[in-house]
Design a protein around this motif. Structure first.
Motif, PDB file in Angstrom:
ATOM      1  N   ALA A   1       5.278   7.457  30.106  1.00  0.00           N
ATOM      2  CA  ALA A   1       4.405   8.575  29.753  1.00  0.00           C
ATOM      3  C   ALA A   1       4.841   9.300  28.490  1.00  0.00           C
ATOM      4  N   VAL A   2       6.075   9.083  28.068  1.00  0.00           N
ATOM      5  CA  VAL A   2       6.615   9.845  26.940  1.00  0.00           C
ATOM      6  C   VAL A   2       5.758   9.695  25.693  1.00  0.00           C
ATOM      7  N   ILE A   3       5.303   8.480  25.421  1.00  0.00           N
ATOM      8  CA  ILE A   3       4.607   8.229  24.155  1.00  0.00           C
ATOM      9  C   ILE A   3       3.295   9.005  24.050  1.00  0.00           C
ATOM     10  N   SER A   4       2.595   9.220  25.167  1.00  0.00           N
ATOM     11  CA  SER A   4       1.323   9.942  25.105  1.00  0.00           C
ATOM     12  C   SER A   4       1.533  11.390  24.685  1.00  0.00           C
ATOM     13  N   LEU A   5       2.685  11.971  25.043  1.00  0.00           N
ATOM     14  CA  LEU A   5       2.974  13.359  24.687  1.00  0.00           C
ATOM     15  C   LEU A   5       3.543  13.487  23.278  1.00  0.00           C
ATOM     16  N   LEU A   6       4.040  12.379  22.743  1.00  0.00           N
ATOM     17  CA  LEU A   6       4.561  12.388  21.372  1.00  0.00           C
ATOM     18  C   LEU A   6       3.536  11.872  20.368  1.00  0.00           C
ATOM     19  N   LYS A   7       2.334  11.571  20.827  1.00  0.00           N
ATOM     20  CA  LYS A   7       1.291  11.025  19.949  1.00  0.00           C
ATOM     21  C   LYS A   7       1.071  11.869  18.689  1.00  0.00           C
ATOM     22  N   PRO A   8       1.006  13.206  18.774  1.00  0.00           N
ATOM     23  CA  PRO A   8       0.810  13.986  17.533  1.00  0.00           C
ATOM     24  C   PRO A   8       1.951  13.803  16.532  1.00  0.00           C
TER      25      PRO A   8
ATOM     26  N   PHE B   1      -5.816   5.155  32.275  1.00  0.00           N
ATOM     27  CA  PHE B   1      -6.646   6.041  31.455  1.00  0.00           C
ATOM     28  C   PHE B   1      -6.149   7.481  31.568  1.00  0.00           C
ATOM     29  N   TYR B   2      -5.888   7.952  32.774  1.00  0.00           N
ATOM     30  CA  TYR B   2      -5.364   9.308  32.937  1.00  0.00           C
ATOM     31  C   TYR B   2      -4.034   9.454  32.207  1.00  0.00           C
ATOM     32  N   LEU B   3      -3.172   8.464  32.389  1.00  0.00           N
ATOM     33  CA  LEU B   3      -1.806   8.562  31.884  1.00  0.00           C
ATOM     34  C   LEU B   3      -1.752   8.644  30.363  1.00  0.00           C
ATOM     35  N   PHE B   4      -2.558   7.837  29.686  1.00  0.00           N
ATOM     36  CA  PHE B   4      -2.435   7.741  28.238  1.00  0.00           C
ATOM     37  C   PHE B   4      -3.456   8.572  27.463  1.00  0.00           C
TER      38      PHE B   4
END
Length: 434
Positions: A28-35, A249-252
C-alpha cells in the motif's frame, strides 16, 4: 470429564495476522507516495498504472508457483522464504531511480508477496477444524485492513519528515521482525511441543478428512492439470477473478479518488483512508463469525458458507451510490466505500475457506495459488482495460467523476455475479477425493 482444548492455535493465527498486515502495508505504500513519485519521476496516470500492472502480473505468476512451492516445502519454510524475499524487495524500492526501476522492484515484490495467502490458508487448514476456519481466516485477513490503516497514518508523515525513500525502508524492515517470531513459534500441530493433546485432538476433529495426516507423509503431489479438471477449482478461481480486482481498486485508487474529487493531499488523506479500512476490519472478523455461528446451530458447513457469502454480496451493492452521496458530503462516500470494503473482506474470508471445505490439505496451497492467480489476472485486466485507459481519458476531459461512477457500478455488481456462477458450478458440497 473431557479436557478443554487449549488456545495455542490462536497464537498461530496471530502470527499469520501479523504477516498479512506487513504484506499489505508493503504493497500500500506506493499509493500514498504517488504525489511524491509523480513529481520526482514526472509520472502520469498511465505511468502509475504501468508500475502497478507490473506488480500484478508478477503477483499472478507468483501465486501459481507459490501455492505449489508451499505444498512442497511445507508451511513453515515456505512462508519464511516468501516473507524474507518480499521484505527485501520492499526495502529495495528506496534504490529505484526511474520508472523502469520501480517496475522491476514492484515485480519482485509481487512475485514474493504471492506466498502470503497460500501459506496462510494452508496454515489455517492445518491448525483449525472446519467450523473455525472462516473465523480464523477472517481474523488474519483483517491484517490487510490493519496494514492499509497503518499505511496512511504513518507513510505520509515519514515522507514529510525524512523523504519517500525512508517510507519504503522502514515499512519493509518490519517483515524481518516477523521472521524471527515465525521460526520460534511455528510448527505443524503434530510436531508442536507447545500444543496439548486435547487441542491437537480438537484440531483433528473433522472426521471427513481422511488425509489429515498427509502433511507428515510423502503423499504424491497433485498436478495443476488434475486440479483444473475439477469444477470446484474453477468455481473458486472464477469467484476470485471477479472479486479480487475490486479490493485492488480500493487499495491503489482510493487516495487518488479523495484527491481528485475532494482536493485532499498529503496527511489530509490519512483519516478518510484509515476510516475505510477500519470499517472493513469489522467485516473481515464478523465475516468469519457468521458462518461459524450458523454451523454451531446445526447448519451444514457449505450451506452456512454460501448463505453468508450471498449476504455479503448484497452488502456491496450500495457502493453504486457512493458518487451521488459523495457530492452531498465526502464522509457519506467514505462510509459507503468502507461498508463495501467491509463486505469484501467478509466475502474474502469465506471464499478462501471454501478451498479447505472442498479439497484435501495437501492440495490447499496449490488450489489457493491457482485461484489467487485468476484474481490477480482479473486485477491486471481491470487496470489495463478500465482504470488505465478510462481514467486517463476522463481526466483529460475533466470528467474524472464519470470514471469513478463506472468503477463503483462494477464494484457493486461483481459479487452477486460471482456468487451466482459459483453456485451454478458447485450447487452442493462435495469434497474432492484423490
Amino acid at each position: 470429564m473431557n479436557e478443554k482444548p487449549g488456545n495455542y492455535r490462536w497464537v498461530i493465527c496471530s502470527l499469520i495476522f501479523f504477516a498479512t498486515t506487513v504484506n499489505y502495508l508493503d504493497r500500500a505504500v506506493i499509493s500514498l507516495l504517488k504525489p511524491y513519485l509523480t513529481k520526482d519521476f514526472h509520472w502520469n496516470d498511465g505511468d502509475y498504472a504501468n508500475v502497478e500492472i507490473a506488480f500484478k502480473v508478477a503477483y499472478s505468476v507468483g501465486l501459481l508457483f507459490a501455492g505449489r512451492l508451499i505444498d512442497r516445502l511445507g508451511t513453515k519454510m515456505g512462508y519464511f522464504f516468501s516473507t524474507f524475499l518480499w521484505s527485501v524487495s520492499a526495502v529495495l524500492h528506496a534504490l529505484a531511480s526511474n520508472t523502469f526501476g520501480f517496475a522491476v522492484v514492484r515485480s519482485a515484490l509481487g512475485l514474493s508477496e504471492a506466498g502470503n495467502f497460500p501459506s496462510a490458508i494452508k496454515a489455517v487448514a492445518e491448525w483449525f477444524p472446519k467450523k473455525e476456519r472462516a473465523f480464523a481466516t477472517g481474523i488474519f485477513n483483517s491484517g490487510a485492513n490493519i496494514g492499509a490503516i497503518i499505511a496512511p497514518l504513518t507513510v505520509p508523515a515519514i515522507a514529510i519528515a525524512w523523504g519517500w525513500k525512508w517510507a519504503f525502508v522502514i515499512t519493509g524492515a518490519i517483515g524481518f521482525i516477523w521472521l524471527v517470531l515465525w521460526l520460534i513459534f511455528y510448527e505443524i500441530p503434530a510436531r508442536q511441543k507447545r500444543l496439548g493433546k486435547a487441542e491437537l485432538a480438537y484440531i483433528n476433529s473433522d472426521m471427513d478428512e481422511p488425509d489429515r495426516a498427509d502433511i507428515l507423509t510423502d503423499a504424491p503431489k497433485v498436478s495443476w492439470g488434475k486440479l483444473l479438471s475439477y469444477r470446484q477449482t474453477w468455481a473458486f478461481s472464477i469467484g476470485k477473478f471477479l472479486t479480487d480486482p475490486i479490493w485492488w481498486f480500493y487499495l491503489f485508487w482510493l487516495p487518488d479518488f479523495l484527491e481528485s474529487q475532494y482536493g485532499l493531499k498529503g496527511t489530509a488523506i490519512s483519516l478518510p483512508v484509515a476510516l475505510v479500512y477500519t470499517i472493513s476490519t469489522f467485516g473481515s472478523i464478523y465475516g468469519g463469525y457468521l458462518p461459524k455461528s450458523l454451523i454451531e446451530k446445526g447448519w451444514p458447513v457449505f450451506k452456512a458458507r454460501k448463505t453468508s457469502m450471498l449476504i455479503y454480496a448484497f452488502a456491496v451493492v450500495p457502493i453504486v451510490f457512493a458518487q451521488i452521496l459523495g457530492s452531498v458530503n465526502m464522509w457519506l462516500a467514505v462510509i459507503i466505500i468502507g461498508l463495501a470494503a467491509s463486505a469484501h473482506q467478509a466475502w474474502s474470508a469465506n471464499i478462501f475457506t471454501t478451498v479447505s471445505d472442498m479439497f484435501p490439505k495437501r492440495t490447499i496451497g496449490s488450489v489457493t495459488g491457482i485461484g489467487g492467480m485468476f484474481g490477480s489476472v482479473g486485477s491486471v485486466l481491470l487496470s489495463l482495460f478500465v482504470q488505465k485507459n478510462m481514467f486517463v481519458h476522463y481526466r483529460a476531459i475533466h470528467h474524472i467523476e464519470i470514471a469513478y461512477y463506472i468503477m463503483f457500478f462494477v464494484c457493486g455488481s461483481a459479487y452477486l455475479l460471482a456468487w451466482c456462477i459459483m453456485h451454478l458450478m458447485v450447487p452442493r458440497m462435495k469434497q474432492i477425493e484423490l
